[in-house]
Design a protein around this motif. Structure first.
Motif, PDB file in Angstrom:
ATOM      1  N   LEU A 191      -4.447 -19.144 -41.407  1.00 39.96           N
ATOM      2  CA  LEU A 191      -4.546 -18.974 -39.961  1.00 39.96           C
ATOM      3  C   LEU A 191      -5.421 -17.777 -39.657  1.00 39.96           C
ATOM      4  O   LEU A 191      -5.240 -16.702 -40.226  1.00 39.96           O
ATOM      5  CB  LEU A 191      -3.152 -18.771 -39.356  1.00 39.96           C
ATOM      6  N   THR A 192      -6.385 -17.977 -38.736  1.00 42.00           N
ATOM      7  CA  THR A 192      -7.241 -16.865 -38.319  1.00 42.00           C
ATOM      8  C   THR A 192      -7.378 -16.857 -36.813  1.00 42.00           C
ATOM      9  O   THR A 192      -7.155 -17.864 -36.135  1.00 42.00           O
ATOM     10  CB  THR A 192      -8.657 -16.974 -38.933  1.00 42.00           C
ATOM     11  N   ASP A 193      -7.751 -15.709 -36.309  1.00 43.84           N
ATOM     12  CA  ASP A 193      -8.121 -15.561 -34.900  1.00 43.84           C
ATOM     13  C   ASP A 193      -9.601 -15.897 -34.785  1.00 43.84           C
ATOM     14  O   ASP A 193     -10.463 -15.083 -35.120  1.00 43.84           O
ATOM     15  CB  ASP A 193      -7.836 -14.139 -34.427  1.00 43.84           C
ATOM     16  N   GLY A 194      -9.886 -17.141 -34.378  1.00 41.79           N
ATOM     17  CA  GLY A 194     -11.260 -17.576 -34.190  1.00 41.79           C
ATOM     18  C   GLY A 194     -12.089 -17.640 -35.444  1.00 41.79           C
ATOM     19  O   GLY A 194     -13.319 -17.553 -35.390  1.00 41.79           O
TER      20      GLY A 194
ATOM     21  N   VAL B  26      -0.845 -17.574 -26.699  1.00 44.51           N
ATOM     22  CA  VAL B  26      -0.906 -17.280 -25.271  1.00 44.51           C
ATOM     23  C   VAL B  26      -2.345 -16.945 -24.896  1.00 44.51           C
ATOM     24  O   VAL B  26      -2.916 -15.960 -25.387  1.00 44.51           O
ATOM     25  CB  VAL B  26       0.028 -16.099 -24.907  1.00 44.51           C
ATOM     26  N   ASP B  27      -2.922 -17.773 -24.031  1.00 42.17           N
ATOM     27  CA  ASP B  27      -4.282 -17.530 -23.546  1.00 42.17           C
ATOM     28  C   ASP B  27      -4.176 -16.729 -22.255  1.00 42.17           C
ATOM     29  O   ASP B  27      -3.722 -17.240 -21.222  1.00 42.17           O
ATOM     30  CB  ASP B  27      -4.985 -18.867 -23.305  1.00 42.17           C
ATOM     31  N   LEU B  28      -4.603 -15.480 -22.313  1.00 38.60           N
ATOM     32  CA  LEU B  28      -4.437 -14.577 -21.176  1.00 38.60           C
ATOM     33  C   LEU B  28      -5.558 -14.707 -20.139  1.00 38.60           C
ATOM     34  O   LEU B  28      -5.423 -14.189 -19.029  1.00 38.60           O
ATOM     35  CB  LEU B  28      -4.371 -13.125 -21.668  1.00 38.60           C
ATOM     36  N   MET B  29      -6.631 -15.374 -20.489  1.00 41.87           N
ATOM     37  CA  MET B  29      -7.750 -15.570 -19.554  1.00 41.87           C
ATOM     38  C   MET B  29      -8.315 -16.976 -19.768  1.00 41.87           C
ATOM     39  O   MET B  29      -9.381 -17.155 -20.360  1.00 41.87           O
ATOM     40  CB  MET B  29      -8.829 -14.502 -19.755  1.00 41.87           C
TER      41      MET B  29
ATOM     42  N   THR C 283      -5.970 -12.552 -26.122  1.00 49.92           N
ATOM     43  CA  THR C 283      -4.965 -13.585 -26.361  1.00 49.92           C
ATOM     44  C   THR C 283      -3.815 -12.954 -27.141  1.00 49.92           C
ATOM     45  O   THR C 283      -3.928 -11.828 -27.635  1.00 49.92           O
ATOM     46  CB  THR C 283      -5.542 -14.764 -27.174  1.00 49.92           C
ATOM     47  N   LEU C 284      -2.713 -13.686 -27.263  1.00 50.91           N
ATOM     48  CA  LEU C 284      -1.561 -13.216 -28.026  1.00 50.91           C
ATOM     49  C   LEU C 284      -1.048 -14.333 -28.930  1.00 50.91           C
ATOM     50  O   LEU C 284      -1.029 -15.506 -28.537  1.00 50.91           O
ATOM     51  CB  LEU C 284      -0.433 -12.766 -27.092  1.00 50.91           C
ATOM     52  N   TYR C 285      -0.623 -13.959 -30.112  1.00 46.13           N
ATOM     53  CA  TYR C 285       0.018 -14.873 -31.051  1.00 46.13           C
ATOM     54  C   TYR C 285       1.492 -14.471 -31.173  1.00 46.13           C
ATOM     55  O   TYR C 285       1.795 -13.327 -31.528  1.00 46.13           O
ATOM     56  CB  TYR C 285      -0.638 -14.794 -32.424  1.00 46.13           C
TER      57      TYR C 285
ATOM     58  N   GLY D  97      -5.134 -11.009 -30.181  1.00 49.73           N
ATOM     59  CA  GLY D  97      -6.339 -11.678 -30.639  1.00 49.73           C
ATOM     60  C   GLY D  97      -7.394 -11.712 -29.563  1.00 49.73           C
ATOM     61  O   GLY D  97      -7.196 -11.221 -28.439  1.00 49.73           O
ATOM     62  N   TRP D  98      -8.535 -12.354 -29.908  1.00 50.27           N
ATOM     63  CA  TRP D  98      -9.657 -12.462 -28.979  1.00 50.27           C
ATOM     64  C   TRP D  98     -10.193 -13.884 -28.878  1.00 50.27           C
ATOM     65  O   TRP D  98     -11.062 -14.166 -28.056  1.00 50.27           O
ATOM     66  CB  TRP D  98     -10.789 -11.535 -29.429  1.00 50.27           C
ATOM     67  N   TRP D  99      -9.665 -14.789 -29.720  1.00 47.81           N
ATOM     68  CA  TRP D  99     -10.212 -16.140 -29.794  1.00 47.81           C
ATOM     69  C   TRP D  99      -9.072 -17.144 -29.943  1.00 47.81           C
ATOM     70  O   TRP D  99      -7.932 -16.767 -30.215  1.00 47.81           O
ATOM     71  CB  TRP D  99     -11.162 -16.262 -30.994  1.00 47.81           C
ATOM     72  N   PRO D 100      -9.383 -18.441 -29.826  1.00 49.11           N
ATOM     73  CA  PRO D 100      -8.372 -19.454 -30.135  1.00 49.11           C
ATOM     74  C   PRO D 100      -8.044 -19.446 -31.628  1.00 49.11           C
ATOM     75  O   PRO D 100      -8.869 -19.045 -32.460  1.00 49.11           O
ATOM     76  CB  PRO D 100      -9.053 -20.774 -29.736  1.00 49.11           C
TER      77      PRO D 100
END
Length: 233
Positions: A52-55, A71-74, A83-85, A99-102
């Motif tokens: 699993l990775t952030d983007g 959680v997609d904050l924007m 974002t939050l995992y 995080g910063w990505w899906p």
């Protein structure tokens, strides 16, 4: 050289934060769509060792069977944004990672962009010695709701999605439990309790029939003029 690299990174981060601020608030400082939170819930438990990775950039370590909510904050942002995992491991450890990505698994997008689905709860996470259950309340709570851990109030100040973790499902009386609350402001709270949850005078989740939580969960998006749900209105 080191100082120059540091300066370049500082400028890059400052520029990114400026873009995020203008995107969120507009050039005139008027809030366009925040707070606007969408929660994605995985119906699949992630086994230990999952890539699993952030983007595809930052690894997120999975060392035990794990439940994931993202959680997609924007939600309107097309590029890097906060974002939050939320990760719940079978051994009872709970992490909230920024995080910063899906999310990606093995280089493929995970959750984001999938067709809407319903995740059946409770989800059971087992170790060799024990197990726990993760529950989710299928509707958003708000400030008018009274959520109690027996007699102890758990304050709801904003539109909120509730996950509840029972680390000892076979216990018949008081025992530790965990409340995970995701608010429309993008705040994840972890509250520790000793009983089953009660909502407006009624026991919920424990010993109920399975519940179905929609993913993505969009009930945290505010009413117009904010929120992706109403962007075409």
């Amino acid at each position: 050289m080191i100082r120059n690299r540091y300066s370049i990174w500082t400028l890059a981060i400052a520029a990114l934060m400026l873009v995020l601020t203008v995107t969120a608030y507009g050039s005139e400082g008027k809030r366009l769509f925040l707070p606007s939170v969408i929660v994605y819930t995985s119906e699949y438990l992630l086994p230990a060792g999952t890539n699993l990775t952030d983007g595809g950039i930052t690894p997120i370590e999975i060392t035990d069977l794990t439940f994931l909510a993202w959680v997609d904050l924007m939600p309107l942002a097309d590029f890097a944004h906060p974002t939050l995992y939320i990760l719940i491991a079978a051994d009872g450890q709970i992490r909230v990672e920024k995080g910063w990505w899906p999310p990606e698994i093995d280089g493929e997008l995970f959750l984001y962009g999938w067709e809407p689905s319903y995740v059946e709860f409770p989800l059971v996470l087992r170790t060799a010695e024990d197990y726990l259950k993760v529950y989710a309340y299928p509707e958003a709570l708000d400030s008018k709701d009274e959520l109690l851990d027996y007699d102890d109030p758990i304050v709801i100040t904003d539109t909120t999605l509730l996950y509840w973790v029972d680390p000892d499902p076979d216990a018949d009386f008081s025992h530790p439990s965990i409340y995970i609350l995701v608010s429309a402001e993008g705040v994840v709270r972890i509250e520790h309790g000793d009983w089953w949850p009660e909502l407006n005078g009624e026991r919920i989740l424990y010993a109920e029939p399975p519940t179905l939580l929609e993913s993505p969960f969009e009930e945290l998006i505010p009413e117009p003029p904010y929120g992706r749900r109403h962007e075409d209105d």
